[in-house]
Write a protein that holds these residues in place. Sequence first.
Motif, mmCIF file in Angstrom:
data_model
loop_
_atom_site.group_PDB
_atom_site.id
_atom_site.type_symbol
_atom_site.label_atom_id
_atom_site.label_comp_id
_atom_site.label_asym_id
_atom_site.label_seq_id
_atom_site.Cartn_x
_atom_site.Cartn_y
_atom_site.Cartn_z
ATOM 1 N N GLY A 305 -19.138 4.242 14.410
ATOM 2 C CA GLY A 305 -18.435 3.670 13.274
ATOM 3 C C GLY A 305 -17.021 4.197 13.142
ATOM 4 N N ALA A 306 -16.576 4.319 11.909
ATOM 5 C CA ALA A 306 -15.181 4.647 11.626
ATOM 6 C C ALA A 306 -14.842 6.123 11.776
ATOM 7 N N VAL A 307 -15.828 6.970 12.093
ATOM 8 C CA VAL A 307 -15.483 8.393 12.247
ATOM 9 C C VAL A 307 -14.535 8.624 13.414
ATOM 10 N N THR A 308 -14.460 7.667 14.331
ATOM 11 C CA THR A 308 -13.487 7.808 15.417
ATOM 12 C C THR A 308 -12.066 7.794 14.875
ATOM 13 N N GLU A 309 -11.887 7.262 13.658
ATOM 14 C CA GLU A 309 -10.567 7.242 13.026
ATOM 15 C C GLU A 309 -10.363 8.418 12.078
ATOM 16 N N THR A 310 -11.429 8.927 11.493
ATOM 17 C CA THR A 310 -11.279 9.953 10.455
ATOM 18 C C THR A 310 -11.409 11.380 10.978
ATOM 19 N N VAL A 311 -12.120 11.584 12.088
ATOM 20 C CA VAL A 311 -12.331 12.926 12.635
ATOM 21 C C VAL A 311 -11.836 12.953 14.077
ATOM 22 N N LEU A 312 -11.040 13.941 14.400
ATOM 23 C CA LEU A 312 -10.514 14.098 15.757
ATOM 24 C C LEU A 312 -11.307 15.160 16.506
ATOM 25 N N ALA A 313 -11.762 14.822 17.707
ATOM 26 C CA ALA A 313 -12.549 15.777 18.496
ATOM 27 C C ALA A 313 -12.426 15.437 19.976
ATOM 28 N N PRO A 314 -12.550 16.433 20.860
ATOM 29 C CA PRO A 314 -12.579 16.155 22.292
ATOM 30 C C PRO A 314 -13.745 15.216 22.628
ATOM 31 N N PRO A 315 -13.645 14.383 23.657
ATOM 32 C CA PRO A 315 -12.538 14.312 24.627
ATOM 33 C C PRO A 315 -11.388 13.403 24.205
ATOM 34 N N ALA A 316 -11.493 12.761 23.021
ATOM 35 C CA ALA A 316 -10.428 11.854 22.576
ATOM 36 C C ALA A 316 -9.119 12.600 22.352
ATOM 37 N N VAL A 317 -9.201 13.865 21.929
ATOM 38 C CA VAL A 317 -8.016 14.711 21.747
ATOM 39 C C VAL A 317 -8.301 16.062 22.393
ATOM 40 N N GLY A 318 -7.264 16.838 22.590
ATOM 41 C CA GLY A 318 -7.442 18.172 23.131
ATOM 42 C C GLY A 318 -8.040 19.124 22.103
ATOM 43 N N GLU A 319 -8.521 20.250 22.585
ATOM 44 C CA GLU A 319 -9.130 21.239 21.695
ATOM 45 C C GLU A 319 -8.143 21.702 20.625
ATOM 46 N N ASP A 320 -6.866 21.716 20.968
ATOM 47 C CA ASP A 320 -5.859 22.186 20.012
ATOM 48 C C ASP A 320 -5.555 21.158 18.920
ATOM 49 N N ALA A 321 -6.144 19.946 19.018
ATOM 50 C CA ALA A 321 -5.965 18.917 17.989
ATOM 51 C C ALA A 321 -7.261 18.633 17.237
ATOM 52 N N ARG A 322 -8.313 19.353 17.557
ATOM 53 C CA ARG A 322 -9.616 19.109 16.944
ATOM 54 C C ARG A 322 -9.564 19.299 15.432
ATOM 55 N N THR A 323 -10.212 18.362 14.687
ATOM 56 C CA THR A 323 -10.401 18.544 13.242
ATOM 57 C C THR A 323 -11.885 18.558 12.871
ATOM 58 N N GLY A 324 -12.766 18.376 13.855
ATOM 59 C CA GLY A 324 -14.197 18.398 13.592
ATOM 60 C C GLY A 324 -14.975 18.237 14.882
ATOM 61 N N TRP A 325 -16.275 18.012 14.745
ATOM 62 C CA TRP A 325 -17.171 17.851 15.888
ATOM 63 C C TRP A 325 -17.872 16.505 15.790
ATOM 64 N N LYS A 326 -18.063 15.846 16.945
ATOM 65 C CA LYS A 326 -18.810 14.596 16.996
ATOM 66 C C LYS A 326 -20.025 14.780 17.894
ATOM 67 N N VAL A 327 -21.170 14.275 17.414
ATOM 68 C CA VAL A 327 -22.410 14.373 18.192
ATOM 69 C C VAL A 327 -23.079 13.003 18.233
ATOM 70 N N PRO A 328 -23.920 12.745 19.223
ATOM 71 C CA PRO A 328 -24.616 11.457 19.276
ATOM 72 C C PRO A 328 -25.491 11.274 18.037
ATOM 73 N N PRO A 329 -25.522 10.068 17.479
ATOM 74 C CA PRO A 329 -26.354 9.835 16.287
ATOM 75 C C PRO A 329 -27.835 10.003 16.589
ATOM 76 N N GLY A 330 -28.565 10.547 15.612
ATOM 77 C CA GLY A 330 -30.010 10.690 15.762
ATOM 78 C C GLY A 330 -30.432 11.758 16.742
ATOM 79 N N ASP A 331 -29.552 12.696 17.067
ATOM 80 C CA ASP A 331 -29.839 13.732 18.068
ATOM 81 C C ASP A 331 -29.816 15.111 17.401
ATOM 82 N N PRO A 332 -30.973 15.588 16.910
ATOM 83 C CA PRO A 332 -30.981 16.879 16.203
ATOM 84 C C PRO A 332 -30.598 18.051 17.094
ATOM 85 N N GLN A 333 -30.908 17.957 18.385
ATOM 86 C CA GLN A 333 -30.558 19.060 19.292
ATOM 87 C C GLN A 333 -29.041 19.193 19.417
#
Length: 385
Positions: A305-333
């Motif tokens: 969804g729209a979190v690709t616009e609201t949260v910045l995380a690798p690999p879309a941006v470098g580690e030095d631009a990270r503002t959060g973490w993204k994980v696959p939906p429904g994946d507790p591990q």
Amino acid sequence: MPSPTILQIVPELETGGAERTAVDVAERIVAEGWRAIVLSEGGRLVDELKSTGAEYREFPAKTKNPWRMWRNAAAIADLIEAEGVDIVHARSRAPAWSALIAARRTGRPFVTTYHGAYNQKSRLKGYYNSVMARGDVVIANSGYTADLIRSRHDVGDRRIVVIHRGTDMRAFQDPSVADRAEALRTEWAVPAGKRVILQLARLTGWKGQRVTIDALARLSERDDWVGVLAGDAQGREAYLNDLRTRIRDHGLEGRVLLPGHCTDVPAAMAFADTVVVASTEPEAFGRAAVEAQIAGRPVVVSDLGAVTETVLAPPAVGEDARTGWKVPPGDPQALAAALEEVLNLDPDRRASLAERARSHVATRFSLEAMTERTLDVYRGLLAER
């Protein structure tokens, strides 16, 4: 020339993106020196709406009965003429049908805001949803939503305007937030000295509370955290009981709390250490992720969804631009692994992350930007008239 009158219609004024945005836009309309009217069946936000100087009219806006919707159209048309309404703005599907008919009868411009990734599993549902794409201007609350509209409905780009949901950053900078946070921690019986992993979302399956509980179970060997899943079940007692059972079965009683609806988001964010957005279906925007970043809190979100616009995380941006973490939906591990990484952040890295997150949100998702762009839509339609 008299000041313009803008009519918004939303089913209720309880909690949620459409409701919050209706109040915020009404406040901006009044501040502009214009007149704001909101039709709704009421709720928690009515007093706040009235305090802005907007006019509230109780109206059966939730009905999905075709006969009542037709009668509502006639009532709205009468109100448009009696009150000199210049623009009609609908924020939900059922009342939008009534508002569309009324706007066409009276020759007024019709605006819609596509607030959600509405379920569309049949042609009939597609037709029902299509009212939100019938505005003279169709506001999409994210780029993701705009793409969804284009894929579902015959809407030219000229009629679609992307206006990201805006958040009032001043509310998170109020000097009283720290004291309110301590009061809320006491009210919710959050143990002192524990790091708080917070999820703020209404209690419903697609918001992913089950995934969060399963992820927290994988962190049970650590004793430095407590999970808080704050949200209103809105009558979903079976789901609430399922969450309680899941917590008990994982042995997390006393470590994962279900305090109910949260009326003070800035205070809750202030005592959180980490924020989770675990949705299993796409969010059309996702306000909690933005609010976490405003508060300078590390946020872990489902990558859809729209979190690709609201949260910045690798690999879309470098580690030095990270503002959060993204994980696959429904994946507790994967969620547990991200939470482990966040809990292990050193103070300097947390501070850098918080600074980047606040800057990112201030640039793109402020309340002022949202309301000003919405008024620009109204100004354009008024000029055309």
